[in-house]
Structure formats: structure tokens, C-alpha cells
Design a protein around this motif. Structure first.
Motif, short mmCIF file in Angstrom:
data_model
loop_
_atom_site.label_atom_id
_atom_site.label_comp_id
_atom_site.label_asym_id
_atom_site.label_seq_id
_atom_site.Cartn_x
_atom_site.Cartn_y
_atom_site.Cartn_z
N HIS A 126 0.81 -1.28 0.04
CA HIS A 126 -0.04 -0.03 -0.08
C HIS A 126 1.17 1.24 -0.07
CE1 HIS A 126 -4.12 -1.19 0.19
NE2 HIS A 126 -3.65 -2.38 1.13
N ILE A 127 1.93 1.31 0.79
CA ILE A 127 2.86 2.38 1.00
C ILE A 127 3.30 2.74 -0.35
CG2 ILE A 127 5.24 3.05 1.88
CD1 ILE A 127 4.17 1.67 4.44
N SER A 128 3.90 1.49 -1.27
CA SER A 128 4.20 1.78 -2.60
C SER A 128 3.58 2.41 -3.66
CB SER A 128 4.86 0.19 -3.02
OG SER A 128 3.77 -0.49 -3.36
N ASP A 129 2.34 2.38 -3.16
CA ASP A 129 1.27 2.86 -4.22
C ASP A 129 0.27 3.88 -4.08
OD1 ASP A 129 0.17 2.87 -6.93
OD2 ASP A 129 -1.35 1.24 -6.26
N SER A 130 0.72 4.82 -2.90
CA SER A 130 -0.14 5.56 -2.40
C SER A 130 0.38 7.18 -2.30
CB SER A 130 -0.43 5.27 -0.88
OG SER A 130 -0.92 4.02 -0.75
N ASP A 131 -0.54 8.08 -1.85
CA ASP A 131 -0.13 9.55 -1.53
C ASP A 131 0.45 9.36 0.02
OD1 ASP A 131 -2.27 10.03 0.20
OD2 ASP A 131 -3.45 9.68 -1.33
N ILE A 132 1.19 10.50 0.08
CA ILE A 132 1.89 10.45 1.38
C ILE A 132 0.83 10.32 2.70
CG2 ILE A 132 1.99 13.03 2.04
CD1 ILE A 132 5.09 12.18 2.44
N ASP A 133 -0.30 11.07 2.88
CA ASP A 133 -1.29 10.81 3.88
C ASP A 133 -1.51 9.42 4.23
OD1 ASP A 133 -0.98 13.54 4.46
OD2 ASP A 133 -2.92 13.90 3.18
N HIS A 134 -1.84 8.82 2.83
CA HIS A 134 -2.16 7.41 2.99
C HIS A 134 -0.84 6.20 3.47
CE1 HIS A 134 -5.31 4.21 2.20
NE2 HIS A 134 -4.63 3.64 1.35
N GLN A 135 0.22 6.92 2.83
CA GLN A 135 1.39 6.21 3.40
C GLN A 135 1.57 6.20 4.81
OE1 GLN A 135 4.16 8.19 0.84
NE2 GLN A 135 4.52 6.55 -0.64
N ARG A 136 1.40 7.36 5.59
CA ARG A 136 1.57 7.48 6.78
C ARG A 136 0.37 6.54 7.51
NH1 ARG A 136 3.37 13.39 5.92
NH2 ARG A 136 5.59 13.19 6.15
N GLU A 137 -0.78 6.53 7.04
CA GLU A 137 -1.83 5.39 7.64
C GLU A 137 -1.11 4.16 7.80
OE1 GLU A 137 -5.44 5.92 5.58
OE2 GLU A 137 -5.55 7.97 5.67
N HIS A 138 -0.73 3.77 6.72
CA HIS A 138 -0.12 2.11 6.60
C HIS A 138 1.29 2.06 7.41
CE1 HIS A 138 -3.23 0.37 4.00
NE2 HIS A 138 -3.05 1.81 3.22
N PHE A 139 1.91 3.08 7.43
CA PHE A 139 3.08 3.28 8.35
C PHE A 139 2.98 2.81 9.47
CE2 PHE A 139 6.73 5.05 10.74
CZ PHE A 139 7.66 4.33 10.25
N LYS A 140 1.83 3.32 9.88
CA LYS A 140 1.27 3.22 11.61
C LYS A 140 1.31 1.67 11.61
CE LYS A 140 -1.72 3.85 14.97
NZ LYS A 140 -3.23 4.59 15.70
N MET A 141 0.51 0.92 10.85
CA MET A 141 0.16 -0.48 10.79
C MET A 141 1.58 -1.24 10.58
SD MET A 141 -3.63 -0.81 9.11
CE MET A 141 -3.49 0.57 8.15
N LEU A 142 2.39 -0.82 9.63
CA LEU A 142 3.66 -1.52 9.60
C LEU A 142 4.60 -1.42 10.79
CD1 LEU A 142 5.69 -2.89 7.38
CD2 LEU A 142 6.24 -0.37 6.85
N SER A 143 4.51 -0.23 11.45
CA SER A 143 5.20 0.01 12.68
C SER A 143 4.66 -1.14 13.74
CB SER A 143 5.17 1.34 13.17
OG SER A 143 5.85 2.34 12.34
N LYS A 144 3.56 -1.18 13.68
CA LYS A 144 3.22 -2.18 14.67
C LYS A 144 3.59 -3.62 14.37
CE LYS A 144 -1.11 -4.48 16.69
NZ LYS A 144 -0.19 -5.67 16.94
N ASP A 145 3.75 -4.01 13.09
CA ASP A 145 4.32 -5.37 12.67
C ASP A 145 5.79 -5.02 12.91
OD1 ASP A 145 2.02 -6.23 11.61
OD2 ASP A 145 2.32 -5.27 9.50
N ILE A 146 6.54 -4.09 12.71
CA ILE A 146 8.00 -4.10 12.97
C ILE A 146 8.20 -4.38 14.73
CG2 ILE A 146 9.90 -2.39 13.29
CD1 ILE A 146 9.79 -3.56 10.50
N ILE A 147 7.49 -3.59 15.54
CA ILE A 147 7.39 -3.72 16.78
C ILE A 147 7.57 -5.18 17.25
CG2 ILE A 147 6.65 -3.23 19.12
CD1 ILE A 147 6.04 -0.21 17.48
N ASP A 148 6.27 -6.00 16.57
CA ASP A 148 6.06 -7.41 17.05
C ASP A 148 7.07 -8.21 16.54
OD1 ASP A 148 3.61 -6.52 18.03
OD2 ASP A 148 2.33 -7.00 16.37
N MET A 149 7.75 -7.83 15.39
CA MET A 149 8.78 -8.67 14.84
C MET A 149 9.98 -8.74 15.80
SD MET A 149 11.33 -8.03 11.43
CE MET A 149 12.13 -7.05 12.33
N VAL A 150 10.42 -7.37 16.02
CA VAL A 150 11.64 -7.48 17.08
C VAL A 150 11.03 -7.76 18.59
CG1 VAL A 150 12.84 -5.49 18.36
CG2 VAL A 150 12.40 -4.98 15.98
N ALA A 151 10.03 -7.90 19.03
CA ALA A 151 9.80 -8.72 20.19
C ALA A 151 10.04 -10.08 20.05
CB ALA A 151 8.32 -8.44 20.43
#
Length: 200
Positions: A126-151
Motif C-alpha cells: 500500500h505504501i508503494s502505491d499511495s499518496d503521503i497521507d495514505h502512506q502514513r496510515e499504513h506506516f502506523k500498521m507497518l510500525s506495529k508489525d515491526i515492533i511485533d517482529m522485534v519482540a
């Protein structure tokens, strides 16, 4: 005398032929090497070494540190309000997650990581195919995934979980630095946020 000329001619011809063949092989080898360099340069242009300040330097692929590296580059693009760069890095993130090797983890960890990977690939696409506002929405969910991965995987470096209370009722992200550079607002509210925790 004519025998000597003939022998000399054959020797010169042989030398020239061998030199030509050797040069040709050398050129092929050089082209192979140049091909590898251009591939590396292509990777560089995709953000692994994008000339901007990198937060983490890791080599290799298929490990969580590579995923983290790509995530930090994506975060930096959003901090810089760079929609085009974030699109490129979204593609890279999706590939990094798809290449993540989960074979050395327990069955329970593998199951968790597979769920994380599936969601993270979707967010990255989604980030690869969106405007910056939409990228930031998906970045929030991606950040949750990254935090879970690092755990699950841990990190070879100390990372910080930062938190912005303003964006979408509160949103976290990871960084190699305690310094607040907000990827959700970029230049609009660069310093909005606080350190939530340190992850070793």
C-alpha cells in the motif's frame, strides 16, 4: 633465413591471437564485474544506501536486521515528506519481509512471524502505491508489525520505541535515536512525540 621469418611470423601471429583471446576473456570478466557493480548501485538507488544519513548499516538479506534497515530508511523518507522515496522503499520493504528467514525460530515464533510478514507485506505494498497521507496510515500498521517482529527476533542494536499522541489517537514507531523526528507529520510537527521505551 626464410625459415626464420616463417617461424617468427607464426610466433607473432600466435602471440597476437593469444593476446586478443585474453583481452576478450578479460572484457567478459570486466562486464560481469560491471554488471555486479551496477546491480549494487541499483540497490543503492533503492534506498539501502541512499546518501541520506542511515540509521543502521547491515549487510546480507533474509534477516530481521535487513528488514529494520529498510524500515528506518522508509521512516526517514516520511520524516522528509518524500512521497516518491517512500513509494520506492515500500517495494523494498515488501521484498525484505518476503525474504525474512524464519527457519531458526520455534514453531510458535514461526507462526507469529508468518502472520507479521503477511500483514507487513500488505502494508508495504500500500505504501508503494499511495499518496503521503495514505502512506502514513499504513506506516502506523507497518510500525506495529515491526515492533511485533522485534519482540520475537530481538535487535543487534539498541532501538527506541517512540510515540506520537496526536496522530490517529496515538501512534508508535521505532528509531535508532531518541531524537524525535515524527514520520506521521513530517515538517508539520517534526518534534511531536516522546520516547516510550528502549529495546535492547
Amino acid at each position: 633465413m626464410s625459415k626464420l621469418k616463417s617461424t617468427l611470423s607464426i610466433a607473432v601471429f600466435t602471440f597476437i591471437t593469444l593476446t586478443a583471446i585474453s583481452c576478450k576473456d578479460n572484457k567478459k570478466e570486466q562486464n560481469k564485474t560491471d554488471g555486479n557493480h551496477s546491480e549494487m548501485n541499483h540497490d543503492n538507488s533503492d534506498g539501502h544506501h541512499d546518501g541520506n544519513k542511515k540509521e543502521i548499516v547491515m549487510s546480507g538479506s533474509g534477516n530481521s536486521e535487513t528488514v529494520l534497515n529498510d524500515y528506518f530508511n522508509l521512516k526517514n523518507a516520511l520524516v522528509a515528506d518524500d512521497n516518491a522515496k517512500a513509494k520506492e522503499l515500500g517495494v523494498i520493504m515488501a521484498k525484505s519481509f518476503q525474504n525474512l528467514d524464519v527457519s531458526n525460530y520455534t514453531d510458535a515464533q514461526k507462526a507469529d512471524l508468518k502472520d507479521i510478514i503477511e500483514d507487513a507485506v500488505e502494508q508495504s505494498e500500500h505504501i508503494s502505491d499511495s499518496d503521503i497521507d495514505h502512506q502514513r496510515e499504513h506506516f502506523k500498521m507497518l510500525s506495529k508489525d515491526i515492533i511485533d517482529m522485534v519482540a520475537v527476533t530481538g535487535s543487534e542494536n539498541t532501538v527506541y520505541q517512540l510515540f506520537c499522541p496526536m496522530y490517529d489517537s496515538g501512534s508508535a514507531w521505532l528509531s535508532m535515536s531518541k531524537e524525535i523526528k515524527n514520520p506521521y507529520y513530517g515538517s508539520k510537527m517534526m518534534n511531536c512525540g516522546k520516547v516510550q521505551k528502549e529495546i535492547n
